[in-house]
Structures are given as C-alpha cells and as structure tokens.
Design a protein around this motif. Structure first.
Motif, mmCIF file in Angstrom:
data_model
loop_
_atom_site.group_PDB
_atom_site.id
_atom_site.type_symbol
_atom_site.label_atom_id
_atom_site.label_comp_id
_atom_site.label_asym_id
_atom_site.label_seq_id
_atom_site.Cartn_x
_atom_site.Cartn_y
_atom_site.Cartn_z
ATOM 1 N N GLY A 237 0.792 -1.225 0.000
ATOM 2 C CA GLY A 237 0.000 0.000 0.000
ATOM 3 C C GLY A 237 0.817 1.264 0.000
ATOM 4 N N ALA A 238 2.109 1.149 -0.339
ATOM 5 C CA ALA A 238 2.985 2.325 -0.353
ATOM 6 C C ALA A 238 2.904 3.080 -1.671
ATOM 7 C CB ALA A 238 4.428 1.911 -0.082
ATOM 8 N N GLN A 239 2.294 2.482 -2.679
ATOM 9 C CA GLN A 239 2.084 3.173 -3.950
ATOM 10 C C GLN A 239 0.798 2.644 -4.589
ATOM 11 O OE1 GLN A 239 5.703 2.175 -6.089
ATOM 12 N NE2 GLN A 239 4.630 0.658 -7.328
ATOM 13 N N VAL A 240 0.187 3.456 -5.426
ATOM 14 C CA VAL A 240 -1.045 3.067 -6.105
ATOM 15 C C VAL A 240 -0.749 1.927 -7.069
ATOM 16 C CG1 VAL A 240 -2.868 3.868 -7.662
ATOM 17 C CG2 VAL A 240 -1.952 5.410 -5.924
ATOM 18 N N GLY A 241 -1.646 0.954 -7.133
ATOM 19 C CA GLY A 241 -1.472 -0.144 -8.067
ATOM 20 C C GLY A 241 -1.706 0.309 -9.499
ATOM 21 N N LEU A 242 -1.125 -0.439 -10.433
ATOM 22 C CA LEU A 242 -1.271 -0.082 -11.845
ATOM 23 C C LEU A 242 -2.733 -0.067 -12.278
ATOM 24 C CD1 LEU A 242 0.121 0.467 -14.622
ATOM 25 C CD2 LEU A 242 -0.002 -2.000 -15.019
ATOM 26 N N GLY A 243 -3.504 -1.044 -11.802
ATOM 27 C CA GLY A 243 -4.906 -1.120 -12.194
ATOM 28 C C GLY A 243 -5.681 0.116 -11.770
ATOM 29 N N ASP A 244 -5.478 0.551 -10.529
ATOM 30 C CA ASP A 244 -6.176 1.750 -10.045
ATOM 31 C C ASP A 244 -5.716 2.996 -10.795
ATOM 32 O OD1 ASP A 244 -7.656 0.332 -8.205
ATOM 33 O OD2 ASP A 244 -6.217 0.639 -6.580
ATOM 34 N N ALA A 245 -4.412 3.081 -11.050
ATOM 35 C CA ALA A 245 -3.890 4.260 -11.765
ATOM 36 C C ALA A 245 -4.463 4.339 -13.173
ATOM 37 C CB ALA A 245 -2.367 4.210 -11.811
ATOM 38 N N THR A 246 -4.577 3.191 -13.820
ATOM 39 C CA THR A 246 -5.096 3.160 -15.191
ATOM 40 C C THR A 246 -6.600 3.408 -15.214
ATOM 41 O OG1 THR A 246 -3.365 1.579 -15.800
ATOM 42 C CG2 THR A 246 -5.258 1.761 -17.273
ATOM 43 N N THR A 247 -7.320 2.719 -14.349
ATOM 44 C CA THR A 247 -8.788 2.855 -14.321
ATOM 45 C C THR A 247 -9.210 4.283 -14.012
ATOM 46 O OG1 THR A 247 -9.021 0.567 -13.595
ATOM 47 C CG2 THR A 247 -10.895 2.037 -13.213
ATOM 48 N N ASN A 248 -8.492 4.921 -13.115
ATOM 49 C CA ASN A 248 -8.853 6.275 -12.697
ATOM 50 C C ASN A 248 -8.127 7.365 -13.486
ATOM 51 O OD1 ASN A 248 -10.646 5.574 -10.445
ATOM 52 N ND2 ASN A 248 -8.804 4.709 -9.525
ATOM 53 N N ASN A 249 -7.395 6.959 -14.529
ATOM 54 C CA ASN A 249 -6.680 7.916 -15.386
ATOM 55 C C ASN A 249 -5.816 8.883 -14.570
ATOM 56 O OD1 ASN A 249 -7.791 7.017 -17.901
ATOM 57 N ND2 ASN A 249 -9.718 8.024 -17.347
ATOM 58 N N LEU A 250 -5.097 8.338 -13.600
ATOM 59 C CA LEU A 250 -4.257 9.194 -12.766
ATOM 60 C C LEU A 250 -3.120 9.786 -13.598
ATOM 61 C CD1 LEU A 250 -3.936 7.122 -9.451
ATOM 62 C CD2 LEU A 250 -5.659 8.819 -10.094
ATOM 63 N N THR A 251 -2.804 11.032 -13.328
ATOM 64 C CA THR A 251 -1.657 11.669 -13.979
ATOM 65 C C THR A 251 -0.569 11.890 -12.941
ATOM 66 O OG1 THR A 251 -2.363 13.957 -13.554
ATOM 67 C CG2 THR A 251 -3.235 12.859 -15.546
ATOM 68 N N TYR A 252 0.659 11.777 -13.378
ATOM 69 C CA TYR A 252 1.756 11.986 -12.423
ATOM 70 C C TYR A 252 1.810 13.434 -11.965
ATOM 71 C CZ TYR A 252 4.625 13.803 -16.322
ATOM 72 O OH TYR A 252 5.117 14.531 -17.384
ATOM 73 N N GLN A 253 1.371 14.345 -12.854
ATOM 74 C CA GLN A 253 1.372 15.755 -12.475
ATOM 75 C C GLN A 253 0.443 16.012 -11.300
ATOM 76 O OE1 GLN A 253 0.790 14.525 -15.553
ATOM 77 N NE2 GLN A 253 1.803 15.719 -17.155
ATOM 78 N N ALA A 254 -0.741 15.410 -11.336
ATOM 79 C CA ALA A 254 -1.697 15.613 -10.244
ATOM 80 C C ALA A 254 -1.284 14.845 -8.994
ATOM 81 C CB ALA A 254 -3.086 15.181 -10.692
ATOM 82 N N GLN A 255 -0.748 13.647 -9.157
ATOM 83 C CA GLN A 255 -0.372 12.849 -7.991
ATOM 84 C C GLN A 255 0.726 13.518 -7.179
ATOM 85 O OE1 GLN A 255 -1.782 9.730 -6.798
ATOM 86 N NE2 GLN A 255 -3.322 10.779 -8.036
ATOM 87 N N PHE A 256 1.718 14.092 -7.857
ATOM 88 C CA PHE A 256 2.778 14.777 -7.108
ATOM 89 C C PHE A 256 2.398 16.236 -6.853
ATOM 90 C CE2 PHE A 256 6.856 16.969 -6.513
ATOM 91 C CZ PHE A 256 7.421 16.170 -5.532
ATOM 92 N N GLY A 257 1.860 16.888 -7.868
ATOM 93 C CA GLY A 257 1.559 18.320 -7.740
ATOM 94 C C GLY A 257 0.448 18.621 -6.752
ATOM 95 N N LYS A 258 -0.477 17.704 -6.577
ATOM 96 C CA LYS A 258 -1.559 17.874 -5.601
ATOM 97 C C LYS A 258 -1.269 17.119 -4.300
ATOM 98 C CE LYS A 258 -4.480 20.575 -7.735
ATOM 99 N NZ LYS A 258 -4.843 21.911 -7.156
ATOM 100 N N GLN A 259 -0.015 16.747 -4.110
ATOM 101 C CA GLN A 259 0.483 16.179 -2.855
ATOM 102 C C GLN A 259 -0.219 14.878 -2.457
ATOM 103 O OE1 GLN A 259 2.076 19.294 -0.037
ATOM 104 N NE2 GLN A 259 0.316 20.435 -0.830
ATOM 105 N N GLN A 260 -0.461 14.036 -3.465
ATOM 106 C CA GLN A 260 -1.025 12.716 -3.191
ATOM 107 C C GLN A 260 0.074 11.690 -2.928
ATOM 108 O OE1 GLN A 260 -4.490 12.342 -2.958
ATOM 109 N NE2 GLN A 260 -4.196 14.553 -3.037
ATOM 110 N N ALA A 261 1.313 12.059 -3.221
ATOM 111 C CA ALA A 261 2.456 11.178 -2.974
ATOM 112 C C ALA A 261 3.650 12.030 -2.563
ATOM 113 C CB ALA A 261 2.799 10.371 -4.224
ATOM 114 N N ALA A 262 4.487 11.466 -1.690
ATOM 115 C CA ALA A 262 5.625 12.226 -1.179
ATOM 116 C C ALA A 262 6.800 12.232 -2.143
ATOM 117 C CB ALA A 262 6.067 11.652 0.163
ATOM 118 N N MET A 263 6.877 11.236 -3.006
ATOM 119 C CA MET A 263 7.996 11.221 -3.957
ATOM 120 C C MET A 263 7.637 10.367 -5.150
ATOM 121 S SD MET A 263 10.834 8.778 -2.097
ATOM 122 C CE MET A 263 10.433 7.140 -1.474
ATOM 123 N N MET A 264 8.363 10.600 -6.242
ATOM 124 C CA MET A 264 8.204 9.771 -7.437
ATOM 125 C C MET A 264 9.451 9.950 -8.296
ATOM 126 S SD MET A 264 5.612 11.810 -9.994
ATOM 127 C CE MET A 264 6.059 13.405 -10.714
#
Length: 433
Positions: A237-264
C-alpha cells in the motif's frame, strides 16, 4: 506507439522506395539573400521549445527564418513517415524518441550531419545515440534524465530524512513504506510513492543499471528485481497499483503536484511543468527537491560518484529531400540548436538541454527551482543511458515488454512467467523472424 516489426520494416521499405519525387519545399534561398527553413514540431501552444529555437536562430541570423509546421504529438512518427514518403515533410524534423530513429536512418531519411557534430563540444549529451557506423544523423538539443522528485513538507510530516544521493532501490522502497506509515499516523492520505503507469518507470532503470543487460538479446531476466520490488510496494500500500492508476486515469502531475504522494521518479522535463502548474494553481504550492535516481547498488551512490539513470535524447535531423541550396542553412540551424546559446535559451523556459553544463546556472536562477546541493548534483551529474537503444528490433521488443509490464503490475501474471512468455515471444515473433 504499438507497431509490429512488419509495420516498421514496411515503413522503412516504403521510405526507401519513395526517395524519388519532389523535394521538401521549393522555397530556395531568395534573391534578397534571405532563406526560410521549415521545422516540424508538435503541440506548439504548450511546447514552446520549437519557437524558442527558431526565434533564437533568427535573432542571431536576421536573414534566416525558421517556420514551424505542427504535427499531432500522439501520431507524430506515423504522420512524419507519411510526409517523408510523399515529399511533403519539413526541411528539418525532430527525432521525438530513439524508438523510431532506426526507421528513419535505415530508411535513408536523414542527411549525414557529421560535420555539424564535429563542431560541438564534449558537453553535448546524447550525441552518440545518433551515430551509426561513424556517421552522425541528428543533433540532440535536449537530454532529460530521470531523477527523484520529493515533497519536503510531506517528508517532514512523516519524519523521514530527505533523499541524499546515497539511496539504492532498497533504500527507496524502505523510505516509501516509512513515508506511507508516517503520513497515515499524521492524518494524511498521501502515499509514500507514486509510480506512473509507463513501462519505462521500471524497465528504463533496469536496462540502464544492470550490468550486461541488453534489450536486443531477448533475455529479460534483468527485469525481475525491479518488478519484484514494485509488486511488493503495491501490496504494502505504499504506492497506487497499476490497475487503479489506469482505471482512474491518474496523472503523475496531479499525484505529485496535488500532494497525493511524497515522492516519485520522473524525467527532468517535469521541472518546467511543476513550476508552471504551481504558478497557475494547477499544482499546490509546496517546497520540493530533486535527488539522483535510486541505484542498483552502493557503487554509484554518493556525491563523489556518478549515478546511472536513463532517458532518450531529443534531436533534430535534416530531410534528405531538402533543396540543396538550403542544406548549409539547415546545418547552421542544427549547429545552433546544439550550442551553448540555445542551451541557455531552452533552460530559461525550464527545458533540460543537451548541453547541461552550459545551462545549469540558468536553470537554478529560475524562481522556485530548488538550489540545494543535492538538487544541483542530481541535475548536472549522471550517466544517462538510452531507454531505446538504437536497433532494428527496438520498437517491437518494447511493445512485447509493455505487455509484460501490464501483466505483472496488474497481478494477472507472475514475474517469472511473464519474463518467460516475453522471451519466447521475442524469439519467435521478432529476433528469429
């Protein structure tokens, strides 16, 4: 872009067969001494690097102008191959990635620009990627490298030390888990790591850092440690799974820029994007830094070592159908795009140029760019190896490995089975065909 080997080779054949025909343009040097070149680009409204280079060249050479021709970024190579075959391509065009460089070079769709390359300094990164049998066919103008981006506020909140250039991948994974635990204890929903969906987030590092790894060998065993670690991080649970990232169309810009993750981990092109989005409000405002990419082992860690990372250069080459009267001007333009002046101009808009040394002071003078010693080290010192080593089979093999990436991280195939299947497919459908 998924293309079969047959399609790639078919495109090469088509290019070779269509060398006759009209030139790229009938706009020869004018009687007034003025010459206009055409240059391919994409997403011109949001990708200013092409205009910056065209304007800089014109400012230094008032009689020489570069006009931009816009292409669809998602179908750039398909459209360019079609335009080259039809004799409608611009005088100068960009090698968007190395993945299809073989198609252009082997299809005789790039002029030899070895004379331009010989005039560039040793600080121009990525040049060797465009050299075949002692000749150079494109000039790099940007050379990104993958690094760690980290959010200082989230690290502080989780009480975890910032990356300091000493991290291996095991250190990175341990920190990711500590961050996730610490942030949860502090009431934050942010995770320790965001790993984007691209195969390069794992395969690029594995190929670059593993001694003896060779994409074209068809032996993909070097991928196992990287996927084993990534699957473990997903399960923890330390990072989002590929399936969730793909299904929810996650962008790396939003994940880091909106502080959803501490590093990438991400390429240095994201510096410009993050600065822009923090200014526009599309990203939160927080203090961040960059650090060298995690390493395979301790031998390449520390500020006295050279960390190994990856990324393809981006270069420009000359359409062989260019009017012969404009060849010298086109080569003069390529010499400019590889110059220190162009590097500084690109750095001024946050682009990482091929001549990194010439641009470092410009980059770190931009408000918002971290200026600590580790961030400067990460930006300026690294051994950056190509994600797509130039070769006949690179494109189809990468397509096979993209299927491996999806199968393993989605949990449908274990890593040993996925590697075995990929190796069989590479052997039967590409290497021995």
């Amino acid at each position: 872009m998924k293309r079969s080997i047959a399609a790639v080779l078919g495109a090469v054949t088509a290019l070779s067969l269509t060398l006759t025909g009209c030139g790229s343009g009938d706009d020869e040097g004018g009687a007034d001494g003025k010459t206009t070149l055409t240059l391919a680009g994409w997403s011109l409204a949001t990708t200013p690097e092409f205009k910056v280079l065209a304007d800089g060249f014109h400012a230094a050479n008032p009689d020489l102008t570069v006009e931009l021709k816009e292409y669809d970024p998602k179908n750039y190579d398909t459209q360019m191959i079609a335009d080259l075959a039809a004799g409608k391509a611009p005088d100068v065009y960009v090698q968007k990635t190395l993945k299809n460089f073989y198609t252009y070079q082997n299809g005789k769709q790039l002029l030899d620009v070895s004379d331009v390359a010989s005039g560039l300094g040793s600080t121009t990164n990525g040049l060797s990627a465009y050299q075949v049998e002692g000749k150079t066919y494109a000039i790099p103008y940007r050379q990104d490298s993958w690094v760690i981006y980290y959010n200082r506020a989230l690290f502080d909140q989780a009480k975890v030390k910032y990356p300091d250039a000493s991290w291996t991948w095991d250190d990175y994974a341990a920190a990711g888990k500590q961050l996730t635990t610490g942030l949860k204890a502090a009431g934050s929903k942010a995770l320790g790591i965001y790993e984007h969906t691209w195969q390069s987030t794992l395969q690029g590092f594995a190929l670059a850092q593993t001694p003896g790894a060779d994409l074209n060998s068809g032996n993909f065993g070097y991928l196992k440690p990287y996927y084993t670690r990534a699957v473990d991080l997903q399960k923890a649970g330390a990072q989002v799974g590929l399936g969730d990232a793909t299904t929810n169309n996650l962008t790396y810009q939003a994940q880091f820029g909106k502080q959803q993750a501490a590093m990438m981990t991400m390429g240095t092109w994201y510096i410009a994007t993050l600065l822009s989005q923090q200014k526009s409000g599309d990203a939160d405002k927080f203090e961040w830094g960059i650090a060298p990419a995690p390493q395979l082992d301790k031998s390449t860690t520390g500020l006295s070592a050279t960390p190994v990372t990856f990324a393809d250069p981006t270069g420009m080459g000359i359409n062989p159908k260019i009017n012969k009267d404009k060849i010298d001007t086109a080569k003069k333009f390529l010499a400019y795009v590889g110059s220190a002046d162009a590097a500084k101009a690109l750095a001024g808009i946050g682009i990482t140029p091929a001549n990194t040394d010439a641009a470092a002071d410009t980059i770190f003078a931009i408000p918002g760019v971290p200026t600590d010693a580790v961030s400067k080290f990460a930006f300026t010192k690294h051994d950056t190896k190509p994600e797509n080593p130039v070769g006949k089979y690179t494109a189809p093999l990468q397509n096979i490995l993209n299927d491996l990436h999806t199968g393993v991280l989605s949990g449908t195939t274990d890593i040993d089975t996925a590697i075995a299947q990929a190796q069989d497919k590479a052997k039967n459908e590409v290497l021995n065909k």
